[in-house]
Design a protein around this motif. Structure first.
Motif, short mmCIF file in Angstrom:
data_model
loop_
_atom_site.label_atom_id
_atom_site.label_comp_id
_atom_site.label_asym_id
_atom_site.label_seq_id
_atom_site.Cartn_x
_atom_site.Cartn_y
_atom_site.Cartn_z
N PRO A 291 86.88 -99.45 -51.07
CA PRO A 291 88.31 -99.54 -51.40
C PRO A 291 89.15 -98.33 -51.03
O PRO A 291 90.31 -98.47 -50.65
CB PRO A 291 88.31 -99.75 -52.93
N GLU A 292 88.58 -97.12 -51.15
CA GLU A 292 89.37 -95.91 -50.89
C GLU A 292 89.55 -95.69 -49.39
O GLU A 292 88.58 -95.60 -48.64
CB GLU A 292 88.69 -94.69 -51.50
N LYS A 293 90.82 -95.54 -48.96
CA LYS A 293 91.12 -95.33 -47.54
C LYS A 293 90.43 -94.08 -47.01
O LYS A 293 89.89 -94.07 -45.89
CB LYS A 293 92.63 -95.20 -47.34
N ALA A 294 90.45 -93.01 -47.78
CA ALA A 294 89.84 -91.76 -47.33
C ALA A 294 88.35 -91.94 -47.09
O ALA A 294 87.77 -91.38 -46.15
CB ALA A 294 90.10 -90.66 -48.35
N HIS A 295 87.71 -92.74 -47.92
CA HIS A 295 86.28 -92.98 -47.76
C HIS A 295 86.00 -93.87 -46.55
O HIS A 295 85.01 -93.67 -45.84
CB HIS A 295 85.71 -93.62 -49.03
N GLN A 296 86.88 -94.84 -46.32
CA GLN A 296 86.76 -95.66 -45.12
C GLN A 296 86.80 -94.80 -43.86
O GLN A 296 86.03 -94.99 -42.92
CB GLN A 296 87.89 -96.70 -45.06
N GLN A 297 87.71 -93.83 -43.84
CA GLN A 297 87.87 -92.97 -42.67
C GLN A 297 86.65 -92.09 -42.45
O GLN A 297 86.32 -91.74 -41.32
CB GLN A 297 89.13 -92.12 -42.83
N GLN A 298 85.96 -91.73 -43.53
CA GLN A 298 84.74 -90.95 -43.38
C GLN A 298 83.59 -91.79 -42.84
O GLN A 298 82.74 -91.29 -42.10
CB GLN A 298 84.34 -90.36 -44.74
N LEU A 299 83.58 -93.06 -43.20
CA LEU A 299 82.46 -93.93 -42.84
C LEU A 299 82.62 -94.55 -41.46
O LEU A 299 81.67 -94.63 -40.69
CB LEU A 299 82.32 -95.03 -43.90
N TRP A 300 83.83 -95.03 -41.15
CA TRP A 300 84.09 -95.68 -39.87
C TRP A 300 85.02 -94.79 -39.04
O TRP A 300 86.23 -94.76 -39.25
CB TRP A 300 84.71 -97.06 -40.09
N ARG A 301 84.45 -94.06 -38.11
CA ARG A 301 85.18 -93.10 -37.30
C ARG A 301 85.35 -93.64 -35.88
O ARG A 301 84.70 -94.61 -35.48
CB ARG A 301 84.43 -91.77 -37.28
N MET A 302 86.20 -92.99 -35.12
CA MET A 302 86.39 -93.39 -33.73
C MET A 302 85.09 -93.21 -32.94
O MET A 302 84.73 -94.03 -32.11
CB MET A 302 87.51 -92.55 -33.09
N LEU A 303 84.39 -92.12 -33.20
CA LEU A 303 83.11 -91.84 -32.53
C LEU A 303 82.14 -91.24 -33.54
O LEU A 303 82.54 -90.51 -34.44
CB LEU A 303 83.32 -90.84 -31.38
#
Length: 370
Positions: A291-303
């Protein structure tokens, strides 16, 4: 809406953990249900770790019933060899419009050839790959055999290449598998391959498999995983086999024969170290999963995605591993919040599973402070 079951997020996650067999039911790797959708192997070695997360004794994707091929969205996936002909037909574009949409970017005019583009590339693969070959060699030979509109001028290397998206999405239909040895990957023929499918068949079965393993979900979620559009998928949507539910008020679908299992699902008490691309992470409703956007960004990165720390169905952090000297694997866990001591102990145990799957004799774990 009256009559439509309401399902909360916690129960959905509990259902998926069980459906994905992360509770370790004691099966052989090739018998795992997740292979109905394959196991993505990006980066190389991820499929080995995903198998180990479900079958700790598994030494890797070496079962002679398994094969590594380009499948969903052109990404490398591990599949059961016996299912590859049906999979090729199920992944074949559903129409000319669908085929054009699946070839973005480099060859806009060539993409307008639609299904003919896929057939030309698949036929070229079948003619070219008759023995193990380097990828670059295959690319050059395929480019020579397809219509010019399906290739583009590559300025950095000064040559002409087949569209990368078309190349990888047509490989399976052309009877090509990935032959990996160490860090080197070559292309090789699939034994006894009968040729590209005459038409798309079986996309409905893939939709059902997604909903069974990663449901409840929407048409758009499933289409995103398959690499098609919701509009195209609705033409073959298996509505007669499905039941509508509401997940925290949002409409979604689940196979009718899985509704009771969904309703009865209870969170399992377990800890797993999931690799990047693990089947559990392939759900397209990422906001439900994390649910947390910041956690999503840590898990699914561009590379360079990290692995995911799974605690009782929740993604509780990320992890990375580095091969150290003398056969040791150094594993760093970055939790989203402070971890209970029992989770820390379980991480130590799971790190040994990861180390064994990667061929290391021991593991050293560092859990970063929050």
């Amino acid at each position: 809406m009256a009559g439509i079951p309401e399902i909360d997020r916690e129960r959905v996650l509990a259902y998926r953990v069980a459906a994905q067999q992360l509770d370790r039911p004691g099966l052989r790797p090739a018998d795992l249900d997740v292979l109905a959708l394959g196991i993505q192997d990006t980066p190389y070695g991820s499929a080995r770790l995903a198998l180990a997360a479900r079958v700790p004794a598994a030494v890797g994707p070496d079962d002679d019933r398994l094969e590594l091929v380009w499948s969903f969205r052109g990404a490398p996936h591990l599949h059961r060899r016996a299912e590859l002909p049906a999979l090729a037909a199920a992944l074949w574009p559903l129409s000319d419009t669908d085929a054009t949409r699946r070839i973005p970017g480099q060859i806009r005019e060539g993409a307008k050839l639609g299904l003919a583009a896929f057939r030309a590339a698949a036929d070229a693969f079948r003619a070219v790959v008759t023995a193990p070959m380097d990828r670059g060699e295959v690319s050059r030979a395929v480019t020579e055999r397809i219509p010019a509109a399906l290739s583009y001028d590559c300025r950095p290397c000064g040559s002409r290449h087949v569209s990368g998206a078309l190349f990888q999405q047509a490989g399976l239909a052309g009877g090509v598998r990935l032959a990996v040895s160490g860090r080197a990957a070559r292309l090789a023929p699939l034994a006894g391959w009968s040729g590209p499918p005459d038409a798309a068949t079986g996309a409905d079965a893939l939709a059902l498999a997604y909903l069974r393993l990663l449901g409840p979900a929407t048409v758009g979620d499933v289409a995103g995983f398959l690499g098609t559009s919701a509009t195209e998928l609705r033409r073959v949507w298996p509505s007669g086999a499905l039941t509508e539910v509401r997940v925290d008020g949002r409409p979604a679908w689940v196979p009718a024969d899985r509704l009771e299992a969904l309703r009865a699902a209870e969170p399992a008490r377990l800890v797993r170290l999931l690799p990047p691309g693990d089947p559990y992470l392939q759900a397209r409703d990422r906001a439900l999963l994390v649910p947390e956007k910041a956690h999503q960004q840590q898990l699914w990165r561009m590379l360079g995605n990290p692995g995911a720390l799974l605690v009782d169905g929740e993604i509780a952090g990320t992890w990375r591993a580095k091969q150290a000297a003398k056969g040791r694997l150094d594993l760093t866990v970055t939790p989203f919040a402070a971890l209970p001591s029992r989770v820390g102990r379980a991480v130590e145990t799971e790190a040994k599973v990861v180390a064994a799957a990667r061929g290391a004799a021991e593991a050293r774990v560092v859990i970063e402070q929050v």
